[in-house]
Design an enzyme around this catalytic site. Structure first.
Site, PDB file in Angstrom:
ATOM      1  N   LYS A 247       0.732  -1.273   0.041  1.00  0.00           N
ATOM      2  CA  LYS A 247       0.030  -0.121   0.140  1.00  0.00           C
ATOM      3  C   LYS A 247       0.773   1.248   0.021  1.00  0.00           C
ATOM      4  CE  LYS A 247      -0.056   0.809   4.657  1.00  0.00           C
ATOM      5  NZ  LYS A 247      -0.595   1.097   5.770  1.00  0.00           N
ATOM      6  N   THR A 248       1.845   1.121   0.680  1.00  0.00           N
ATOM      7  CA  THR A 248       2.828   2.370   0.512  1.00  0.00           C
ATOM      8  C   THR A 248       3.324   2.761  -0.609  1.00  0.00           C
ATOM      9  OG1 THR A 248       3.472   1.754   2.889  1.00  0.00           O
ATOM     10  CG2 THR A 248       4.838   3.542   1.866  1.00  0.00           C
TER      11      THR A 248
ATOM     12  N   ASP B  56      -3.685   7.712   5.029  1.00  0.00           N
ATOM     13  CA  ASP B  56      -3.210   6.324   5.406  1.00  0.00           C
ATOM     14  C   ASP B  56      -3.821   5.744   6.665  1.00  0.00           C
ATOM     15  OD1 ASP B  56      -1.723   4.162   5.144  1.00  0.00           O
ATOM     16  OD2 ASP B  56       0.266   4.985   5.659  1.00  0.00           O
ATOM     17  N   GLU B  57      -3.829   4.415   6.806  1.00  0.00           N
ATOM     18  CA  GLU B  57      -4.169   3.927   7.993  1.00  0.00           C
ATOM     19  C   GLU B  57      -5.675   4.375   8.305  1.00  0.00           C
ATOM     20  OE1 GLU B  57      -2.417   1.430   9.022  1.00  0.00           O
ATOM     21  OE2 GLU B  57      -0.352   1.838   9.118  1.00  0.00           O
TER      22      GLU B  57
ATOM     23  N   GLN C 108      -6.796  -4.484  10.482  1.00  0.00           N
ATOM     24  CA  GLN C 108      -5.547  -4.299  11.133  1.00  0.00           C
ATOM     25  C   GLN C 108      -6.216  -3.134  12.067  1.00  0.00           C
ATOM     26  OE1 GLN C 108      -1.615  -4.446   9.385  1.00  0.00           O
ATOM     27  NE2 GLN C 108      -2.872  -4.592   7.596  1.00  0.00           N
TER      28      GLN C 108
ATOM     29  N   ARG D  97       2.918 -10.095  10.160  1.00  0.00           N
ATOM     30  CA  ARG D  97       4.317  -9.699  10.263  1.00  0.00           C
ATOM     31  C   ARG D  97       5.556 -10.419   9.717  1.00  0.00           C
ATOM     32  NH1 ARG D  97       2.776  -5.544   9.528  1.00  0.00           N
ATOM     33  NH2 ARG D  97       1.034  -6.457   9.402  1.00  0.00           N
TER      34      ARG D  97
END
Length: 759
Positions: free
Chosen positions: A31-32, A218-219, A249, A615
DNA sequence: TCGGCACAAATTTTT
DNA sequence: TTTGTGCCGA
């Protein structure tokens, strides 16, 4: 602009520049990359001016990373583009115009500690006992009210019939009042006041609406209602809003994040284009299966399923140990094994836990095994007492109205201004509706004070006046240095250190530690002065702002180390090998969530589990113990429900068959004693692999550590994971060692040898 | 005013 | 177990 390396949904997300876009980006779905490419696309292809773009993140780290990556893609300068955290973005806006809503433009920002102090003060003033009202609870109620944009007045109305909440409303009201009088904003205010500014000043809002033609967040799953409203105000006209998030998340619900913001994005904006990024580039399919399976137990979510083209992968290993000490040893032995057999570097490993308190046992084990590690979290640099004290001085220099900071430093170091005097000044200040500082200024005319007290107060004021005028000519670093010296703060620490030394009570001088921290603060200031990335003028105010809005002062991590952190902290990071420890009911999921019997709470825990699992890139270990000692109390533990929720064909239960666990009792005790006792007395962490210091000074047993370089055939190994032994041969870092009861073993000097002579 | 002691509390924390 | 806080005596 090269879009070919993107997959179809990613490309779609990049090219859909007009209108509202919701990108549901699963963990590790790039996504970044999508966000930065999108910004690049806007600038290079759509010829949008950087000044018309606003990108918002939650952390400084994410913001910095994004700017760096955008800079790599586009030709033109990104200087005019706003890539900020919510908070720093709001500060920028408020610094320009907050006077329009009656605040001072040189406001200071209160952190959680300052906030707590102020709330306590307010409660005292209202005669509300902190025994009956839990301060923490009050703070979170106030904070949650602010997150929901509920003003003190509305709060009061809302809870008119509730005696308890009515009191909280009074505290909230007074608290807001005091903040304003101190020219201070807390973190929540930064958002709330910006919205207030927008709502009350159409021209200001218009200006920013017009400026930020393209907005990216973002987020998004972590936004609070206030943050949502901030974005909505800016975006509702042109509707060029692109939000990225993953409802799976969302792990900050307890901090005011409102998962509805992402789930209901489609209702809030019209003709929303939705993009799902489900291809994961991080983990093996096995790990993703485990993650998918766990999260599918949640009901409130947008359906999505991660997949990877990395078929298969190693099974998730589950291991049950007896207690947390064994658990730590297990982790160490696995690390050691993978380092040796698979040539892994320590950077490849992360140990994740639910609560910080779990770190200790892991740490102890790593120390015994001589594996270097980094702990993330814990007390932050800027939260240390000495740093906060110094910062308080600086704040008062900038803004003498800041009562909280004045009270913090007025008698630090001790200058004979006691509680009584402070109280008197406070009363007078609130009577005259002035700041404490201004009351202090005319202490001479104050009949409440004794001659002695007057003299002391004047002494303080003199110091502050000198500092305030120095601030006009000194740079920030010079000013900090001067403050340390002029106030006697440094001398106070030095005296204490010397006193401690005389007593030689074996304790590491925490005072030297503090002095070092202050020196570190000066070098941070120097860095600030020399940095090219700082926005705005490099004055004291900007420095304080940077300090207030950043938590991570730690910098370089050159050495290879294992990472230890909470699962929350691990969000956004990735590691080849991950250990999730403490998978037990009442620890994970945490007891409060279990007891609350609410699905919401358990579902958030489950999302946390999903975050932790995702992760891992290649290998995942999950451990639980039968007996856990936490907070000095031993409890029988039950395996976490999350273990049962893992898909059977992705996991493998393993027993402990590792030699690494075979410390002799004596070795174990000695090692433990050593690590605890001497770790701090060395000038370096002697357990890290760059052992420089060999002598332990003040070691009562009179033993020495030996430089690893001097280890050769014939050297005695007194302590290692296998106990005592003699080096048979050395080949670089590889040692062949003969052990009394274990036979010949191979040890790597970097990780496993701990030689002690003449113990 | 300060140090010592008893007592309680101890998820998670991007800003 | 560790850490912070409030109260008391010198």
């Amino acid at each position: 602009m090269d879009l070919n390396s993107l997959n179809a949904p990613q490309r779609d997300a990049v090219m859909r520049t007009e209108g509202p876009v919701l990108i549901l980006a699963g963990a590790g779905s790039g996504k970044t990359r999508v966000l930065t490419t999108r910004i690049g696309y806007l600038i290079d292809e759509k010829k949008v001016l950087p000044a018309n773009i606003l990108a918002i993140t939650f952390t400084n780290k994410a913001a910095n990373e994004m700017r760096e990556r955008v800079e790599e893609t586009v030709e033109s300068s990104t200087k005019d583009m706003w890539i900020n955290t919510f908070h720093s973005c709001c500060v920028k806006i408020l610094r320009r115009d907050i006077n329009k809503i009656g605040y001072n433009r040189s406001f200071v920002i209160y952190d959680a500690t300052d906030q707590a102090t102020l709330v306590k003060d307010c409660m005292k003033e209202l005669d509300i006992s902190d025994k009956l009202f839990d301060v923490k609870g009050v703070i979170s109620q106030i904070s949650s009210a602010k997150d929901k944009l509920i003003s003190p007045r509305r709060f009061k109305e809302q809870y008119r019939s509730d005696v308890r909440m009515d009191k909280v409303a009074d505290i909230y009201t007074l608290y807001q009042d005091r903040l304003k009088r101190n020219s201070a904003l807390d973190f929540d205010d930064l958002i709330v006041k910006t919205i207030e500014l927008f709502r009350k000043n159409e021209d200001v809002l218009k200006y920013y609406r017009n400026k930020f033609r393209y907005i990216m967040v973002d987020e998004y799953q972590d936004t609070s209602h206030a943050q949502y409203e901030f974005v909505r105000l800016l975006a509702c006209e042109h509707q060029n809003i692109c939000v990225v998030g993953d409802d799976d998340q969302s792990i900050y619900g307890w901090r005011g994040a409102d998962i509805k913001n992402i789930l209901e994005f489609e209702k809030d904006y019209e003709n929303v284009h939705i993009v799902k990024l489900e291809q994961n580039y991080r983990s093996t399919q096995v790990i993703l299966d485990a993650a998918n399976h766990i999260i599918s137990n949640n009901t409130e979510r947008k359906s999505k399923k991660l997949w990877s083209d990395k078929e298969g992968g190693k099974l998730v290993k589950i291991c049950q140990l007896d207690n947390e000490i064994d658990e730590g040893d297990f982790v160490c032995s696995k690390i050691d094994e993978l380092v040796r057999k698979e040539k892994r570097s320590l950077n490849d490993f992360a140990v994740l836990y639910r609560a910080n308190a779990q770190a200790r046992a892991i740490e102890d084990a790593l120390n015994r095994a001589m594996i270097s590690y980094n702990i993330y979290g814990g007390t932050k640099f800027y939260e240390r007492k000495e740093i906060k004290d110094l910062i308080a001085y600086l704040r008062v220099i900038v803004n003498p109205q800041d009562d909280i900071s004045v009270k913090r430093i007025i008698n630090v170091p001790a200058r004979g201004i006691g509680l009584k005097t402070i109280e008197k000044m406070e009363d007078r200040a609130s009577l005259k509706q002035e700041s404490i500082y201004s009351v202090l200024l005319d202490a001479e005319d104050n009949s409440d004070l004794s001659t002695r007290a007057k003299a002391k107060v004047n002494g303080f004021i003199d110091i502050m006046s000198i500092l305030r005028s120095s601030a006009e000519v000194y740079s920030v670093s010079e000013l900090i240095d001067y403050t340390m010296k002029l106030t006697g703060y440094l001398k106070d620490l030095e005296d204490n250190r010397d006193k401690n030394e005389k007593l030689s009570n074996g304790k590491y001088d925490e005072y030297q530690d503090r002095i070092d921290n202050l020196k570190e603060l000066i070098s941070i200031a120097l860095e600030f002065e020399n940095s090219e990335e700082i926005e705005g003028e490099k004055n004291l105010q900007t420095f304080l702002e940077n300090v207030a809005l950043s938590s991570d002062a730690d910098g370089e991590e050159s050495e290879s180390r294992v990472s230890l952190m909470t699962m929350h902290t691990s969000k956004g990071l990735e590691f080849p090998v991950v250990f999730i420890v403490g998978m037990e009911e009442n620890l994970f999921p945490i007891s409060r969530a279990v007891k609350s019997m609410s699905d919401t709470a358990i579902e958030e825990e489950r999302r946390l589990c999903y975050v932790a699992i995702t992760r891992a890139e290649e290998e995942l270990f999950i451990t639980n113990v039968r007996n856990r000692t936490l907070y000095g109390k031993r409890n029988v533990a039950i395996q976490s429900r999350f273990i049962e929720e893992l898909p059977e064909n992705s996991i493998e239960t393993i027993g402990v068959v590792d030699e690494g666990l075979s410390y002799s009792r004596a070795t174990y005790n000695v090692l433990d004693k050593y690590t605890k006792k001497y770790k701090k007395s060395m000038n370096m962490d002697f357990l890290s692999k760059n052992v420089k210091a060999t002598k332990i000074e003040g070691n009562k047993e009179g033993s020495d550590l030996t430089l690893k370089d001097s280890v050769k055939a014939g050297s005695k190994i007194y302590h290692s994971k296998f106990g005592k032994g003699t080096v048979v041969a050395r080949n670089g870092n590889d040692l062949t060692v003969a052990f009394a009861n274990k036979g010949i073993k191979r040890l790597n000097i970097e990780y496993t040898v701990f030689e002690v002579l003449s113990i």
